[in-house]
Motif scaffolding. Sequence first.
Motif, PDB file in Angstrom:
ATOM      1  N   ALA A  54      -0.925   1.740  28.287  1.00 15.96           N
ATOM      2  CA  ALA A  54      -2.357   1.588  28.567  1.00 15.96           C
ATOM      3  C   ALA A  54      -3.195   2.710  27.967  1.00 15.96           C
ATOM      4  CB  ALA A  54      -2.583   1.534  30.078  1.00 15.96           C
ATOM      5  N   ILE A  55      -2.554   3.743  27.405  1.00 18.88           N
ATOM      6  CA  ILE A  55      -3.286   4.901  26.906  1.00 18.88           C
ATOM      7  C   ILE A  55      -2.888   5.179  25.463  1.00 18.88           C
ATOM      8  CG2 ILE A  55      -3.799   7.347  27.261  1.00 18.88           C
ATOM      9  CD1 ILE A  55      -3.006   7.019  30.162  1.00 18.88           C
ATOM     10  N   GLU A  56      -3.888   5.349  24.597  1.00 19.31           N
ATOM     11  CA  GLU A  56      -3.643   5.660  23.196  1.00 19.31           C
ATOM     12  C   GLU A  56      -4.171   7.055  22.871  1.00 19.31           C
ATOM     13  OE1 GLU A  56      -1.987   4.016  20.700  1.00 19.31           O
ATOM     14  OE2 GLU A  56      -1.300   2.764  22.360  1.00 19.31           O
ATOM     15  N   PRO A  57      -3.461   7.795  22.006  1.00 19.21           N
ATOM     16  CA  PRO A  57      -3.854   9.173  21.728  1.00 19.21           C
ATOM     17  C   PRO A  57      -4.888   9.305  20.616  1.00 19.21           C
ATOM     18  CG  PRO A  57      -1.806   8.691  20.598  1.00 19.21           C
ATOM     19  CD  PRO A  57      -2.164   7.449  21.389  1.00 19.21           C
ATOM     20  N   LEU A  58      -5.666  10.368  20.703  1.00 15.83           N
ATOM     21  CA  LEU A  58      -6.421  10.876  19.564  1.00 15.83           C
ATOM     22  C   LEU A  58      -5.520  11.890  18.878  1.00 15.83           C
ATOM     23  CD1 LEU A  58     -10.006  11.408  21.042  1.00 15.83           C
ATOM     24  CD2 LEU A  58      -9.445  10.003  19.057  1.00 15.83           C
ATOM     25  N   THR A  59      -5.352  11.763  17.576  1.00 16.93           N
ATOM     26  CA  THR A  59      -4.366  12.574  16.881  1.00 16.93           C
ATOM     27  C   THR A  59      -5.007  13.588  15.950  1.00 16.93           C
ATOM     28  OG1 THR A  59      -4.165  10.957  15.099  1.00 16.93           O
ATOM     29  CG2 THR A  59      -2.689  10.702  16.981  1.00 16.93           C
ATOM     30  N   SER A  60      -4.235  14.617  15.634  1.00 21.40           N
ATOM     31  CA  SER A  60      -4.644  15.641  14.688  1.00 21.40           C
ATOM     32  C   SER A  60      -3.397  16.082  13.925  1.00 21.40           C
ATOM     33  CB  SER A  60      -5.295  16.819  15.419  1.00 21.40           C
ATOM     34  OG  SER A  60      -5.781  17.776  14.508  1.00 21.40           O
ATOM     35  N   ASN A  74      -1.101  15.631  19.143  1.00 20.35           N
ATOM     36  CA  ASN A  74      -1.912  14.696  19.923  1.00 20.35           C
ATOM     37  C   ASN A  74      -2.781  15.469  20.894  1.00 20.35           C
ATOM     38  OD1 ASN A  74      -0.576  12.083  19.070  1.00 20.35           O
ATOM     39  ND2 ASN A  74       1.187  13.143  19.934  1.00 20.35           N
ATOM     40  N   LEU A  75      -4.050  15.114  20.950  1.00 17.72           N
ATOM     41  CA  LEU A  75      -4.917  15.658  21.994  1.00 17.72           C
ATOM     42  C   LEU A  75      -4.483  15.055  23.326  1.00 17.72           C
ATOM     43  CD1 LEU A  75      -8.261  15.465  20.033  1.00 17.72           C
ATOM     44  CD2 LEU A  75      -7.310  17.548  21.019  1.00 17.72           C
ATOM     45  N   GLN A  76      -4.327  15.878  24.331  1.00 18.74           N
ATOM     46  CA  GLN A  76      -3.710  15.445  25.576  1.00 18.74           C
ATOM     47  C   GLN A  76      -4.641  14.570  26.415  1.00 18.74           C
ATOM     48  OE1 GLN A  76      -0.201  16.341  26.270  1.00 18.74           O
ATOM     49  NE2 GLN A  76      -0.700  16.455  24.089  1.00 18.74           N
ATOM     50  N   SER A  77      -4.091  13.491  26.978  1.00 20.88           N
ATOM     51  CA  SER A  77      -4.847  12.640  27.899  1.00 20.88           C
ATOM     52  C   SER A  77      -4.816  13.193  29.317  1.00 20.88           C
ATOM     53  CB  SER A  77      -4.280  11.221  27.908  1.00 20.88           C
ATOM     54  OG  SER A  77      -2.966  11.212  28.463  1.00 20.88           O
TER      55      SER A  77
END
Length: 329
Positions: A54-60, A74-77
């Motif tokens: 249900a959760i997708e990451p914003l990546t760097s 990955n920016l942490q949720s």
Amino acid sequence: MTKRHLNDWRPGASIDTLKARARLLERTRAFFRERGVLEVETPLLGASFGTDPAIEPLTSEFNGPGYPKGKQLNLQSSPEFFMKRLLAAGSGAIYQLGKAFRNGEAGRRHNPEFTILEWYRPGFDAAQLMDELAALIRDLVDDQTLAVERCSYRSLFVEHLAIDPLEADIESFRRCARSRKLLLADDMALDRDGWLDLLMSSFIEPSLGATGLTFVSDYPASQASLARLNPHDQRTAARFELYWKGVELANGFEELANAEEQSERFEHENCRRFTSGQRPMPVDDALLSALEHGMPDCAGVAVGLDRVLMCQLDLEDIDRVLAFSLARL
């Protein structure tokens, strides 16, 4: 959220609202300081992210010394995995105030960057943590008379939809939705948890917390990959959510501390991600090692402070409590 003019440089939140946000943060720190809970700070970037479909990451990506081919981050949720490593290291009760990130989430109640409060209480069960969470919210909004009620996930479905979420099959969920005029272009694509989420958000959530704080407990085990199962009914987990004015504010549970079981759950969720066309996520081996070392029995909860402020001020759009939301970047 209304479309803004390209030259609109102004913040979404008024100066009075920004002052209310500052007071909320001050009250939060005072609350935990009085209870001897240690404030910690963990990384916003991580090599892993979690496997929840249900959760997708914003990546760097980091490019620099030691990583000639770069390193995906990955920016942490949520700070959860790092905080659990601290618990295993002997930190005792801890809390964290900071930012969290989720890809694909934007709207009246969602911003891809949001403010999260998360804390862990060794020796607490879910009921004790719910008590402390209610005390915190009452303190933050300066209303010690704010009513509190508790109900189970199963009882809400029976009361509102006359259906048992633990026993009914997918076709029963489909008939329930159609009988209430909820029609989807492709309802065959939903799995069991997809149907439960749809029915919950469409017909139950809007009425929760109308007169105070409403705790919903004992969620289906399939919706609680990091929580302990209830010993009296292993179809459910020792997980709860908090609602106020129809808005979900918090998610908490008694923490699963068994490394082998947690590894199996990660694998199962990555299989679900693959089946649905999502990218499987790297498993956090450091977390599993911490669990193997030994994490104390505890309960933890994450609170969306932006939403708490929205409810306190009776604001309908998260843009109104943020200095600069996604639309204003």
